[in-house]
Write a protein that holds these residues in place. Structure first.
Motif, short mmCIF file in Angstrom:
data_model
loop_
_atom_site.label_atom_id
_atom_site.label_comp_id
_atom_site.label_asym_id
_atom_site.label_seq_id
_atom_site.Cartn_x
_atom_site.Cartn_y
_atom_site.Cartn_z
N HIS A 183 0.83 -1.21 0.00
CA HIS A 183 0.00 0.00 0.00
C HIS A 183 0.86 1.25 0.00
N ASP A 185 0.59 5.06 2.01
CA ASP A 185 -0.15 5.60 3.15
C ASP A 185 -1.01 6.78 2.71
N HIS A 246 4.76 0.06 0.07
CA HIS A 246 5.44 -0.74 1.09
C HIS A 246 4.45 -1.72 1.71
FE LIG Z 1 2.06 2.09 5.69
#
Ligand SMILES: [Fe+2]
Ligand SMILES: O=C(O)CCC(=O)C(=O)O
Length: 323
Positions: A183, A185, A246
């Motif tokens: 994903h 953030d 990540h």
């Molecule tokens: Fe994250």
């Protein structure tokens, strides 16, 4: 043998919209409640919990080095902004002990869901004196700002600002492994602090994609798939979270605990948080009011944001001491 695609990718586009609508329908009583003061160690933060010497940055890449031509904030260039940095020695030994204690205690308030990170306690600063005071400490914010390349404040969206993640291997043969799916953030300036020691778990590596988002293809990560070398308890990986894919691999044994903190640069009202990202976590209705509050908070002048924290503003000149 593990494949690159062992980790699923978090829903994007229409899939995220669907999650937001599903989250809207789940009763709020089953969702993350304010866990209450019982979770609080009541330990105060002390700037002595930071190491006296500057933290060591191992692997370090700027946004420009990662392949981004421009930055998403108007006040800093892609060369200035850190994309990924391995950080060790940010906290003193006693600091790590206290952080671990605080985060262990918060596990009683954790909830499990099918979101990016399966098992976590959100808004940790609300429930922990130590974490709240740490996020309000000028010395701590200055240390993180230097790593990031711009002055920072805690992210004003409370539920996105601090979170403790707890990863375990599958508890039953049929159970799903707890992972951090691939994903990006919702926020940009993110410090992922590892609070478990190497001997306490197997697996659970923090992985990231060493390239811009538009090149990310989970089936073809190739040479750009990197594994963080952060291993010791208290080590951290700083990432420009909205622009670095990540994830966290499944655990084979033990428990892995991490504290994830998000920040905002108060000299720019730009914020990459998307309504649908937040709503996919909390549901549409529960996101509307905090969303408008966020927009108001982001528009405040930097001096006012620091005044509200009760600290002297951190300026670009304060960052001049390069690490
Ligand atoms: Fe994250
Ligand atoms: O647990 C970690 O080390 C990282 C988790 C993460 O990426 C997140 O919480 O957004």
């Amino acid at each position: 043998m593990r494949r690159d695609s062992d980790l699923p990718v978090f829903a994007q586009g229409a899939g995220r919209l669907k999650l937001a609508l599903q989250a809207s329908l789940s009763p709020s009583s089953l969702r993350c409640k304010h866990p209450g003061a019982l979770l609080d160690t009541l330990q105060h933060w002390n700037d002595g919990y930071l190491n006296k010497t500057a933290p060591l940055l191992g692997y370090h890449r700027s946004l420009a080095e990662l392949g981004y031509a421009s930055s998403s904030v108007d006040i800093a260039s892609a060369e200035q902004l850190t994309a990924v940095a391995q950080v060790s020695g940010l906290f003193s030994e006693e600091g790590v002990v206290q952080l671990r204690r605080a985060c262990y205690q918060l596990e009683a308030g954790s909830t499990t869901s099918d979101w990016i990170i399966s098992n976590r306690t959100r808004a940790a600063t609300e429930s922990s004196t130590l974490l709240r005071e740490m996020m309000g400490s000028r010395a701590f914010l200055l240390a993180v700002s230097r790593i990031a390349g711009v002055p920072l404040v805690p992210h004003p969206f409370l539920r996105a600002c601090s979170q403790v993640n707890y990863f375990y291997p599958p508890q039953a043969p049929e159970a799903k492994a707890q992972v951090g799916m691939w994903h990006t953030d919702g926020t940009s300036f993110v410090l992922n602090i590892l609070l478990s020691a190497p001997g306490e778990y197997e697996g659970g590596e923090f992985v990231f994609f060493e390239g811009p988002n538009e090149l990310f293809d989970v089936n073809d990560l190739g040479e750009r798939l990197c594994t963080s070398v952060a291993k010791a308890c208290g080590d951290a990986v700083y990432i420009y979270g909205s622009r670095v894919f990540h994830g966290v691999r499944p655990l084979m044994s033990g428990r892995r605990m991490s504290l994830v903190l998000s920040f905002h640069c108060p000299y720019s009202a730009a914020d990459v948080n998307k309504f649908w990202h937040l709503a996919s976590d909390d549901g549409v209705l529960r996101t509307i009011r905090p969303w408008f509050q966020l927009k108001r908070d982001l528009a405040l002048p930097a001096d006012e944001q620091y005044r509200r924290l009760g600290i002297e503003p951190i300026t670009f000149a304060d960052l001049a001491v390069r690490l």
